[in-house]
Design an enzyme around this catalytic site. Structure first.
Site, PDB file in Angstrom:
ATOM      1  N   LYS A   1      28.972 -26.204  35.063  1.00 13.96           N
ATOM      2  CA  LYS A   1      29.119 -27.301  34.109  1.00 13.96           C
ATOM      3  C   LYS A   1      27.866 -27.471  33.271  1.00 13.96           C
ATOM      4  O   LYS A   1      27.950 -27.831  32.104  1.00 13.96           O
ATOM      5  CB  LYS A   1      29.455 -28.597  34.852  1.00 13.96           C
TER       6      LYS A   1
ATOM      7  N   GLU B   1      33.426 -34.650  39.712  1.00 16.59           N
ATOM      8  CA  GLU B   1      32.400 -35.540  39.200  1.00 16.59           C
ATOM      9  C   GLU B   1      32.632 -35.626  37.690  1.00 16.59           C
ATOM     10  O   GLU B   1      32.777 -34.595  37.029  1.00 16.59           O
ATOM     11  CB  GLU B   1      31.017 -34.933  39.483  1.00 16.59           C
TER      12      GLU B   1
ATOM     13  N   ARG C   1      35.294 -20.187  45.867  1.00 22.87           N
ATOM     14  CA  ARG C   1      35.485 -20.581  44.474  1.00 22.87           C
ATOM     15  C   ARG C   1      36.277 -19.541  43.705  1.00 22.87           C
ATOM     16  O   ARG C   1      36.230 -18.360  44.045  1.00 22.87           O
ATOM     17  CB  ARG C   1      34.123 -20.641  43.769  1.00 22.87           C
TER      18      ARG C   1
HETATM   19  P1  ATP Z   1      28.878 -29.348  39.730  1.00 17.20           P
HETATM   20  O1  ATP Z   1      28.748 -29.662  41.205  1.00 17.20           O
HETATM   21  O2  ATP Z   1      27.986 -28.306  39.187  1.00 17.20           O
HETATM   22  O3  ATP Z   1      28.965 -30.556  38.867  1.00 17.20           O
HETATM   23  P2  ATP Z   1      31.511 -28.511  40.419  1.00 17.20           P
HETATM   24  O4  ATP Z   1      32.156 -27.369  39.736  1.00 17.20           O
HETATM   25  O5  ATP Z   1      31.266 -28.482  41.865  1.00 17.20           O
HETATM   26  O6  ATP Z   1      30.245 -28.668  39.555  1.00 17.20           O
HETATM   27  P3  ATP Z   1      32.981 -30.956  40.775  1.00 17.20           P
HETATM   28  O7  ATP Z   1      33.368 -31.910  39.739  1.00 17.20           O
HETATM   29  O8  ATP Z   1      32.143 -31.432  41.884  1.00 17.20           O
HETATM   30  O9  ATP Z   1      32.282 -29.807  40.014  1.00 17.20           O
HETATM   31  O10 ATP Z   1      34.271 -30.242  41.336  1.00 17.20           O
HETATM   32  C1  ATP Z   1      35.424 -30.925  41.718  1.00 17.20           C
HETATM   33  C2  ATP Z   1      36.185 -30.138  42.751  1.00 17.20           C
HETATM   34  O11 ATP Z   1      36.555 -28.873  42.224  1.00 17.20           O
HETATM   35  C3  ATP Z   1      35.331 -29.881  43.968  1.00 17.20           C
HETATM   36  O12 ATP Z   1      36.110 -30.118  45.121  1.00 17.20           O
HETATM   37  C4  ATP Z   1      34.944 -28.456  43.850  1.00 17.20           C
HETATM   38  O13 ATP Z   1      34.756 -27.860  45.098  1.00 17.20           O
HETATM   39  C5  ATP Z   1      36.122 -27.839  43.089  1.00 17.20           C
HETATM   40  N1  ATP Z   1      35.682 -26.692  42.308  1.00 17.20           N
HETATM   41  C6  ATP Z   1      34.715 -26.663  41.387  1.00 17.20           C
HETATM   42  N2  ATP Z   1      34.539 -25.412  40.896  1.00 17.20           N
HETATM   43  C7  ATP Z   1      35.441 -24.639  41.532  1.00 17.20           C
HETATM   44  C8  ATP Z   1      35.764 -23.249  41.476  1.00 17.20           C
HETATM   45  N3  ATP Z   1      35.120 -22.415  40.655  1.00 17.20           N
HETATM   46  N4  ATP Z   1      36.756 -22.798  42.264  1.00 17.20           N
HETATM   47  C9  ATP Z   1      37.419 -23.638  43.083  1.00 17.20           C
HETATM   48  N5  ATP Z   1      37.163 -24.950  43.197  1.00 17.20           N
HETATM   49  C10 ATP Z   1      36.184 -25.457  42.438  1.00 17.20           C
END
Ligand code: ATP
Ligand code: MG
Length: 566
Positions: free
Chosen positions: A288, A34, A278
């Site tokens: 974030k 995102e 994660r």
């Molecule tokens: P938020 O949902 O709080 O904005 P997010 O970390 O989920 O944060 P996204 O931009 O939705 O952010 O993440 C993009 C991709 O990266 C998603 O597929 C998510 O699952 C993956 N991702 C995010 N954080 C991690 C992490 N700590 N380890 C592995 N994959 C991650």
């Protein structure tokens, strides 16, 4: 990911699918951030996994922005994300997509859900909806609007889309089961009213789709075969599948027309979601929301402040893409939630830089040294190797005269036990020059040591000394700014315990040394050149501030992990 990358459960799954000819034997993955912040280490794991699998199986990985939440999304983030993925070493080629490109498609799908009696417009207040959702142990209650006619739903939804209603007055919900033990299936929201401009679609839409709904449709439209996400989406998988079942997107004949419009091939079979744990690192935060807060409250100097866990900060810090990829390989892909020690990351960085970084000499806290038995106009030029194990990295010329600078901490008047460096009347080897004997110590008015006088042994007599120290020539060397970075937080889990994570910021996480000295072959390097400063650590010329006139170096990592001792 190379052929010898260790196997993991997702690779095994893909192996089985490919062998069985599932999805036509194809592998199409996606990385779907995102655009509401910069990418961090956690994202690197997802990037390496998705792009790595596509590479390993001759498939493709789509770069897709999941831009369905306009309040928090910005073009700056889109640009930074693309730059970071590229920097990590991955290519999406022509496969750059935005979920917002499918807004029409998603809207059409919502209408077909309404027509099939699978979605309805709910007009309860947010509070009523919350109260009627039930709890983990209690079923929810049906909305009084749940049995609206298809015609009424179509009319209301059309008016939502036309912008007739205020935010929060109506919402389109899936009609699934308010008594489901899985709360995600209790008539989840599909569309909400938001009168906010979108960074891609502008003012075209007063309604925006919810993540779960938008994500599975985007996957299906793009023909994704393996939709990989983190564990918190495990309970959402039944909803992912429910939408695809209802919409029957992959078999929908209408779809081929709209796919042709957006120039994509028809999916060969429907996407399947698989979850993995994660990546978590200690001594940092990765939410974030918190990273945005650190930037906005100016607790750091922006998204690429070298102490941040973002990929752009890592780049500025001098961390190599290869070491981040190595970290992701080492951490592996499992369903086990673990916290990786920050030292593991530093170990990966050292391992990569030890092999690739040329050696230089630098003095962070200079103490002048005069070699008394050399003439004032003495000049020596010494050809030295750039790397102890890799002659192919070439040599450089080091020059020196009678006046040198050494590290202040390499001299002790009253040495602690085991001190192997220079002491009054003691001897030490000056790297690449020879053995010197300390014959005098000068002090300033405050009693601080201001200069050492030494003599250089110029005969060929074999001599034994315990220590070797580095130096920079006081006349040929160059003054530099050196920025020493350390962990941003001084506790392993900044989120634990009472108070805010902000209370645990490490006040010593940055130290700026403005009168360090480096040899010319370090000062003259281009920005983003990495070196090992012998005996000190790995450093990089700052991407933004370094010039050959005013050299600026960031410490990437020290030579040894100073956090695990004691
Ligand atoms: P938020 O949902 O709080 O904005 P997010 O970390 O989920 O944060 P996204 O931009 O939705 O952010 O993440 C993009 C991709 O990266 C998603 O597929 C998510 O699952 C993956 N991702 C995010 N954080 C991690 C992490 N700590 N380890 C592995 N994959 C991650
Ligand atoms: Mg997310």
């Amino acid at each position: 990911m190379s052929a010898d990358t260790p196997n993991h459960f997702i690779r095994n799954l893909v192996n089985r699918d490919v062998a069985a000819g599932k999805h036509g034997g194809q592998v199409v993955t996606r990385f779907p951030p995102e655009p509401n912040g910069y990418l961090h280490y956690g994202h690197a794991k997802s990037i390496c996994l998705n792009f790595g699998l596509a590479e390993a199986y001759g498939g493709v990985c789509h770069m897709r922005f999941d831009d369905t939440n306009p309040e928090k999304e910005e073009q700056e983030y889109v640009d930074a994300i693309l730059e970071a993925v590229h920097w990590l070493g991955f290519e999406w080629g022509e496969h750059l997509y935005f979920a917002s490109d499918y807004f029409d498609r998603m809207h059409d799908c919502a209408i077909s859900l309404i027509q099939a009696g699978k979605a309805y417009v709910d007009s309860q207040s947010a509070e009523e909806m919350r109260a009627n959702r039930g709890t983990l142990t209690e079923a929810g209650k049906d909305s009084p609007y749940r049995n609206r006619s298809v015609a009424e739903n179509l009319d209301l939804f059309a008016r939502m889309r036309a912008g007739e209603f205020a935010e929060g007055t109506h919402i389109l919900r899936a009609r699934i089961d308010m008594a489901s033990p899985n709360i995600n299936l209790r008539d989840p929201a599909i569309y909400r009213i938001r009168k906010v401009a979108h960074q891609n679609t502008g003012d075209a839409w007063p309604i925006y789709p919810m993540y779960d709904y938008a994500h599975c449709i985007s996957d299906a439209v793009e023909g994704i075969t393996h939709s990989l996400c983190t564990l918190e989406f495990e309970d959402h998988r039944p909803l992912y599948d429910w939408y695809l079942d209802q919409l029957d997107l992959c078999a929908n004949p209408d779809l081929s027309a709209s796919l042709a419009e957006i120039d994509m091939k028809l999916p060969v079979s429907r996407p399947e979601q698989t979850e993995f744990a994660r990546l978590n690192l200690n001594y940092t935060v990765m939410s974030k929301r918190k990273l945005v807060e650190l930037v906005q409250k100016e607790l750091v100097e922006g998204w690429d402040d070298p102490r941040m866990p973002t990929l752009s900060a890592m780049r500025r810090r001098g961390v190599t893409p290869a070491s981040i990829r190595l970290l992701c390989d080492r951490v592996g892909v499992t369903k086990q939630v673990t916290v990786i020690d920050y030292g593991v990351l530093e170990g990966c960085v050292r391992e990569d830089l030890d092999a690739t970084a040329e050696r230089r000499m630098a003095v962070l806290d200079p103490l002048p040294v005069t070699i008394e038995n050399l003439p004032a106009d003495y000049r020596a030029e010494i050809e030295v190797g750039n790397h102890p194990q890799r002659p192919e990295l070439g040599t450089r010329t080091l020059s020196h005269g009678r006046e040198l600078l050494i590290e202040r901490s390499d001299f002790e008047e009253v040495p602690p036990k085991g001190f192997k460096r220079l002491i009054p009347d003691g001897e030490v080897r000056l790297r690449h020059i020879g053995i010197v004997r300390c014959v005098g110590v000068e002090k300033d008015a405050d009693g601080r040591i201001s200069r050492l006088r030494v003599t250089l042994y110029q005969d060929d007599q074999p001599r034994k000394v315990k220590g070797t120290i580095h130096w920079v020539c006081a006349t040929g060397g160059r003054r530099a700014e050196v920025r020493l970075y350390d962990r941003l937080f001084n506790v392993a889990d900044p989120d634990a315990g009472e108070g805010s994570y902000v209370d645990h910021l490490n006040p010593d996480s940055r130290q700026i040394l403005s009168s360090a000295w480096v040899e010319p072959a370090a000062a003259d390097a281009d920005p983003e050149t990495r070196f090992q400063f012998e005996r000190i650590g790995y450093f990089v010329t700052d991407r933004r501030d370094h010039t050959t006139d005013q050299p600026v170096f960031n410490r990437v990592v020290s030579l040894r992990d100073s956090w695990t001792k004691g």
